[in-house]
Design an enzyme around this catalytic site. Structure first.
Site, PDB file in Angstrom:
ATOM      1  N   GLY A  18       0.781  -1.238   0.000  1.00  0.00           N
ATOM      2  CA  GLY A  18       0.000   0.000   0.000  1.00  0.00           C
ATOM      3  C   GLY A  18       0.808   1.281   0.000  1.00  0.00           C
ATOM      4  N   ASN A  20       1.928   2.977  -2.652  1.00  0.00           N
ATOM      5  CA  ASN A  20       1.341   3.891  -3.639  1.00  0.00           C
ATOM      6  C   ASN A  20       0.019   4.463  -3.131  1.00  0.00           C
ATOM      7  OD1 ASN A  20       2.798   4.162  -6.366  1.00  0.00           O
ATOM      8  ND2 ASN A  20       3.044   1.986  -5.892  1.00  0.00           N
ATOM      9  N   ARG A  71     -14.692 -15.151 -10.572  1.00  0.00           N
ATOM     10  CA  ARG A  71     -14.319 -13.737 -10.746  1.00  0.00           C
ATOM     11  C   ARG A  71     -15.528 -12.822 -10.772  1.00  0.00           C
ATOM     12  NH1 ARG A  71      -8.886 -12.940 -11.785  1.00  0.00           N
ATOM     13  NH2 ARG A  71      -7.891 -14.791 -12.606  1.00  0.00           N
ATOM     14  N   ARG A  97      -5.149  -8.768  -8.903  1.00  0.00           N
ATOM     15  CA  ARG A  97      -6.159  -9.617  -9.528  1.00  0.00           C
ATOM     16  C   ARG A  97      -6.430  -9.098 -10.925  1.00  0.00           C
ATOM     17  NH1 ARG A  97      -6.453 -14.176  -7.569  1.00  0.00           N
ATOM     18  NH2 ARG A  97      -8.514 -14.534  -8.445  1.00  0.00           N
ATOM     19  N   HIS A 115       1.884   0.418 -13.281  1.00  0.00           N
ATOM     20  CA  HIS A 115       2.580  -0.827 -13.606  1.00  0.00           C
ATOM     21  C   HIS A 115       4.086  -0.566 -13.554  1.00  0.00           C
ATOM     22  CE1 HIS A 115       3.118  -4.763 -15.353  1.00  0.00           C
ATOM     23  NE2 HIS A 115       4.030  -4.240 -16.157  1.00  0.00           N
ATOM     24  N   GLU A 149      -7.649  -5.536 -21.988  1.00  0.00           N
ATOM     25  CA  GLU A 149      -6.388  -6.259 -22.182  1.00  0.00           C
ATOM     26  C   GLU A 149      -5.375  -5.827 -21.127  1.00  0.00           C
ATOM     27  OE1 GLU A 149      -3.076  -7.238 -25.562  1.00  0.00           O
ATOM     28  OE2 GLU A 149      -4.779  -5.983 -26.126  1.00  0.00           O
ATOM     29  N   LEU A 150      -4.746  -6.785 -20.474  1.00  0.00           N
ATOM     30  CA  LEU A 150      -3.883  -6.521 -19.313  1.00  0.00           C
ATOM     31  C   LEU A 150      -2.758  -5.538 -19.644  1.00  0.00           C
ATOM     32  CD1 LEU A 150      -3.400  -7.578 -16.350  1.00  0.00           C
ATOM     33  CD2 LEU A 150      -1.691  -9.111 -17.356  1.00  0.00           C
TER      34      LEU A 150
HETATM   35  C1  GAR Z   1       4.150  -1.379  -7.177  1.00  0.00           C
HETATM   36  O1  GAR Z   1       5.479  -1.455  -7.591  1.00  0.00           O
HETATM   37  C2  GAR Z   1       3.217  -1.464  -8.366  1.00  0.00           C
HETATM   38  O2  GAR Z   1       3.726  -0.835  -9.521  1.00  0.00           O
HETATM   39  C3  GAR Z   1       3.136  -2.954  -8.575  1.00  0.00           C
HETATM   40  O3  GAR Z   1       3.087  -3.508  -7.290  1.00  0.00           O
HETATM   41  C4  GAR Z   1       3.762  -2.642  -6.387  1.00  0.00           C
HETATM   42  C5  GAR Z   1       2.813  -2.332  -5.259  1.00  0.00           C
HETATM   43  O4  GAR Z   1       3.475  -1.669  -4.201  1.00  0.00           O
HETATM   44  N1  GAR Z   1       1.999  -3.302  -9.355  1.00  0.00           N
HETATM   45  C6  GAR Z   1       1.934  -4.361 -10.140  1.00  0.00           C
HETATM   46  O5  GAR Z   1       2.853  -5.152 -10.251  1.00  0.00           O
HETATM   47  C7  GAR Z   1       0.623  -4.522 -10.868  1.00  0.00           C
HETATM   48  N2  GAR Z   1       0.688  -5.603 -11.793  1.00  0.00           N
HETATM   49  P1  GAR Z   1       2.639  -0.933  -3.085  1.00  0.00           P
HETATM   50  O6  GAR Z   1       1.552  -1.918  -2.605  1.00  0.00           O
HETATM   51  O7  GAR Z   1       3.627  -0.656  -1.992  1.00  0.00           O
HETATM   52  O8  GAR Z   1       2.035   0.299  -3.682  1.00  0.00           O
END
Ligand code: GAR
Length: 196
Positions: A18, A20, A71, A97, A115, A149-150
């Site tokens: 968490g 971000n 889902r 997810r 990402h 699309e992912l």
């Molecule tokens: C971050 O680096 C984000 O970019 C990545 O997970 C981390 C979460 O960190 N997201 C992905 O990989 C999405 N596919 P956080 O929970 O400390 O924000």
């Protein structure tokens, strides 16, 4: 997207740490930030980000994906929580997810993701290991609109960091995360702030 003066009711979806989410929530404490974080939802009850949200005074809820038959049922429960809080926009922040086209369609144009790669490079998992294996000199993060699309929706903003000699996936992830924490709140503000 928002009318002048209106602060968008933003939900942040997490699965883990968490950081971000916290960066967005702290930015949103400024009265001129164009969004307020009104809800944090995790699909995992053990996500450390839940306590961080609670410490920030933000309602933090768990919608545990494993408790649902599939889902669609999980996403219907998630959608119900978002609607219960009158959420207007969604930020995925380490939410691990994959969302169905049905859910993405319901939030089309109103949901963003961060990402940890310079998309279109390395959609999916293990982005830092893949950048190192490719011998890249540069890595980074991308904020984009979520489409079915992912990791492929329209790009809103990117941040770049160098790959340094001796980097491991962990050291590179840490450098990228530092960039993410500045990038994501700014990208959301630019996205939501009315043009003009
Ligand atoms: C971050 O680096 C984000 O970019 C990545 O997970 C981390 C979460 O960190 N997201 C992905 O990989 C999405 N596919 P956080 O929970 O400390 O924000």
């Amino acid at each position: 997207m928002a009318e002048a003066g209106h602060r968008t009711r933003l939900a942040v979806l997490i699965s883990g740490r968490g950081s971000n989410m916290e960066a967005i929530a702290r930015a949103a404490e400024a009265p001129d930030y164009p969004a307020r974080v009104v809800l944090v939802v995790s699909n995992r009850a053990d996500a450390p980000g839940l306590a961080r949200a609670a410490a920030l005074g933000i309602p933090a809820e768990v919608v545990p994906h494993r408790a649902f038959a599939g889902r669609e049922a999980f996403e219907a429960a998630l959608d119900a929580r978002l609607r219960a809080h009158d959420v207007e926009a969604v930020a995925l922040a380490g939410f691990m997810r994959v969302l169905t086209p049905g859910f993405v369609g319901r939030w089309e144009g109103r949901m963003v993701n961060i990402h940890p790669s310079l998309l279109p490079l390395y959609p999916g998992l293990d982005t830092h290991a893949r950048a190192l294996a490719a011998g890249d000199r540069e890595a980074g993060a991308t904020v984009h609109l979520v489409t079915p699309e992912l990791d492929s929706g329209p790009i809103l903003a990117q941040a770049r960091v160098p790959v340094l000699a001796g980097d491991t996936a962990e050291t590179l992830a840490g450098r990228v995360l530092d960039a993410e924490l500045a990038l994501y709140p700014q990208a959301i503000a630019d996205w939501l702030r009315p043009a003009g």
